[in-house]
Design a protein around this motif. Structure first.
Motif, PDB file in Angstrom:
ATOM      1  N   ARG A 167      -3.459  -6.503   1.602  1.00 15.02           N
ATOM      2  CA  ARG A 167      -4.755  -6.470   0.916  1.00 15.02           C
ATOM      3  C   ARG A 167      -5.904  -6.639   1.910  1.00 15.02           C
ATOM      4  N   GLY A 168      -5.704  -7.470   2.898  1.00 14.92           N
ATOM      5  CA  GLY A 168      -6.741  -7.665   3.898  1.00 14.92           C
ATOM      6  C   GLY A 168      -6.984  -6.422   4.729  1.00 14.92           C
ATOM      7  N   GLU A 169      -5.908  -5.702   5.033  1.00 17.35           N
ATOM      8  CA  GLU A 169      -6.022  -4.497   5.846  1.00 17.35           C
ATOM      9  C   GLU A 169      -6.593  -3.332   5.050  1.00 17.35           C
ATOM     10  N   ALA A 170      -6.381  -3.340   3.740  1.00 15.94           N
ATOM     11  CA  ALA A 170      -6.814  -2.221   2.900  1.00 15.94           C
ATOM     12  C   ALA A 170      -8.317  -1.972   3.012  1.00 15.94           C
ATOM     13  N   GLY A 171      -9.097  -3.044   3.120  1.00 15.27           N
ATOM     14  CA  GLY A 171     -10.548  -2.887   3.157  1.00 15.27           C
ATOM     15  C   GLY A 171     -11.079  -2.264   4.434  1.00 15.27           C
ATOM     16  N   ALA A 172     -10.237  -2.129   5.449  1.00 12.87           N
ATOM     17  CA  ALA A 172     -10.692  -1.604   6.738  1.00 12.87           C
ATOM     18  C   ALA A 172     -10.462  -0.105   6.877  1.00 12.87           C
ATOM     19  N   HIS A 173      -9.928   0.549   5.836  1.00 14.91           N
ATOM     20  CA  HIS A 173      -9.535   1.948   5.965  1.00 14.91           C
ATOM     21  C   HIS A 173     -10.007   2.781   4.786  1.00 14.91           C
ATOM     22  N   ALA A 174      -9.931   4.095   4.949  1.00 16.06           N
ATOM     23  CA  ALA A 174     -10.401   5.024   3.926  1.00 16.06           C
ATOM     24  C   ALA A 174      -9.279   5.502   3.001  1.00 16.06           C
ATOM     25  N   PHE A 175      -8.050   5.478   3.469  1.00 18.32           N
ATOM     26  CA  PHE A 175      -6.922   5.910   2.649  1.00 18.32           C
ATOM     27  C   PHE A 175      -5.634   5.331   3.222  1.00 18.32           C
ATOM     28  N   GLY A 176      -4.571   5.375   2.423  1.00 20.89           N
ATOM     29  CA  GLY A 176      -3.275   4.864   2.852  1.00 20.89           C
ATOM     30  C   GLY A 176      -2.186   5.902   2.663  1.00 20.89           C
ATOM     31  N   LEU A 177      -1.200   5.881   3.551  1.00 22.58           N
ATOM     32  CA  LEU A 177      -0.029   6.751   3.463  1.00 22.58           C
ATOM     33  C   LEU A 177       1.205   5.862   3.560  1.00 22.58           C
ATOM     34  N   ALA A 178       2.043   5.859   2.543  1.00 25.06           N
ATOM     35  CA  ALA A 178       3.246   5.021   2.540  1.00 25.06           C
ATOM     36  C   ALA A 178       4.475   5.901   2.718  1.00 25.06           C
ATOM     37  N   LEU A 179       5.361   5.504   3.609  1.00 26.98           N
ATOM     38  CA  LEU A 179       6.531   6.328   3.946  1.00 26.98           C
ATOM     39  C   LEU A 179       7.738   5.975   3.099  1.00 26.98           C
ATOM     40  N   GLU A 180       7.507   5.797   1.827  1.00 29.70           N
ATOM     41  CA  GLU A 180       8.595   5.607   0.864  1.00 29.70           C
ATOM     42  C   GLU A 180       9.428   6.886   0.803  1.00 29.70           C
ATOM     43  N   PRO A 181      10.757   6.789   0.575  1.00 27.58           N
ATOM     44  CA  PRO A 181      11.556   8.013   0.472  1.00 27.58           C
ATOM     45  C   PRO A 181      11.040   8.937  -0.628  1.00 27.58           C
ATOM     46  N   ALA A 182      11.116  10.226  -0.388  1.00 29.43           N
ATOM     47  CA  ALA A 182      10.725  11.203  -1.399  1.00 29.43           C
ATOM     48  C   ALA A 182      11.715  11.176  -2.559  1.00 29.43           C
ATOM     49  N   LEU A 183      11.317  11.720  -3.669  1.00 28.54           N
ATOM     50  CA  LEU A 183      12.230  11.894  -4.786  1.00 28.54           C
ATOM     51  C   LEU A 183      13.225  13.008  -4.444  1.00 28.54           C
ATOM     52  N   PRO A 184      14.333  13.127  -5.179  1.00 29.76           N
ATOM     53  CA  PRO A 184      15.398  14.056  -4.780  1.00 29.76           C
ATOM     54  C   PRO A 184      14.943  15.487  -4.539  1.00 29.76           C
ATOM     55  N   GLY A 185      13.962  15.954  -5.310  1.00 25.75           N
ATOM     56  CA  GLY A 185      13.476  17.311  -5.130  1.00 25.75           C
ATOM     57  C   GLY A 185      12.324  17.413  -4.152  1.00 25.75           C
ATOM     58  N   GLY A 186      12.047  16.339  -3.430  1.00 21.89           N
ATOM     59  CA  GLY A 186      10.946  16.330  -2.485  1.00 21.89           C
ATOM     60  C   GLY A 186       9.602  16.036  -3.110  1.00 21.89           C
ATOM     61  N   GLU A 187       9.599  15.638  -4.397  1.00 22.80           N
ATOM     62  CA  GLU A 187       8.340  15.419  -5.102  1.00 22.80           C
ATOM     63  C   GLU A 187       7.537  14.266  -4.500  1.00 22.80           C
TER      64      GLU A 187
END
Length: 250
Positions: free
Chosen positions: A22-42
């Motif tokens: 939460r502290g880091e969130a305020g220092a940036h414009a957007f976030g990208l999380a490298l969670e695994p994709a869904l089975p069809g790549g969604e």
């Protein structure tokens, strides 16, 4: 400026690292999380919230053979509660409740005076989460009553609805995929991740940018090896384009 956040407690609820996120969130414009994709790549553009709970039953111990009638089984009382919990889920309405693991008693020849069950709930919004909490807490008994029930809960992962800022990020990722001759469908999911926390902190975030796979949290969990290069290409070009857009570069 970019921050790469490596987090070791996401699977157990992000209790330790939530404040840092939460502290880091305020220092940036957007976030990208490298969670695994869904089975069809969604790309998951909308996620449920998640909460943990524990049901604790208390009773009175007694020797099964000599004083069975004096005992009060905590296990039996917990079992009654679990039957009620099993009636609560409504997946179509986005209300998911699952129980496991269980704990009860220490010996077969003693009436158990303590039993516990741990569970997880998923919900589409804060109101639905509060309704689940109220239904769980309704099973509690007055203090000192035997058998007794206490319900403890921690619903710390808010739902991640689709917002315009996140949709723009998702469309930017789809544009990259198409330029790489990939497809990037969008989908809702009941899974949660640290993207829930980042977006709740005000940072538009997209996730499931990782490899394709399935069977999460089961012995049959798998990844599609061919997606390793594909998703790395997608991520690299997306980061480049987003970085240029933020810096005003062409």
């Amino acid at each position: 400026a970019w921050t790469f956040f490596m987090n070791a407690d996401e699977e157990t609820g992000t209790y330790h690292s939530e404040r840092a996120l939460r502290g880091e969130a305020g220092a940036h414009a957007f976030g990208l999380a490298l969670e695994p994709a869904l089975p069809g790549g969604e790309l998951a553009i909308e996620r449920m919230g998640s909460g943990q709970f524990m049901i604790e039953a208390t009773g009175r111990s007694a020797h099964v053979g000599r004083e069975f009638e004096k005992g009060i089984s905590a296990v039996n009382k917990l079992a009654e509660c679990l039957v009620e919990v099993a009636k609560m889920p409504d997946a179509a309405a986005g209300r998911i409740i699952s129980v496991g693991p269980l704990e009860g008693g220490a010996a077969t020849n003693a009436v158990p005076d303590l039993a516990r069950a741990w569970g997880n709930a998923r919900f589409p919004d804060a109101q639905a989460g509060q309704e689940i909490v109220e239904r769980l807490k309704a099973m509690e008994t007055p203090a000192g009553e035997l058998p007794g029930i206490v319900v403890r809960h921690s619903f710390n992962r808010p739902a991640k609805p689709l917002i315009p800022e996140t949709e723009r990020l998702a469309l930017a990722a789809r544009a990259v995929a198409e330029d790489l001759d990939q497809t990037l469908p969008f989908k809702k999911t009941g899974g949660v991740c640290d993207g829930n926390i980042l977006q709740d902190a005000g940072l538009p975030t997209i996730d499931t940018l990782g490899v394709r796979g399935g069977g999460l949290h089961t012995p049959g969990e798998w990844i599609d090896l061919s997606s390793l290069v594909e998703r790395c290409q997608l991520l690299a070009v997306l980061i480049m384009r987003l970085g240029r857009a933020e810096s005003g570069a062409g």
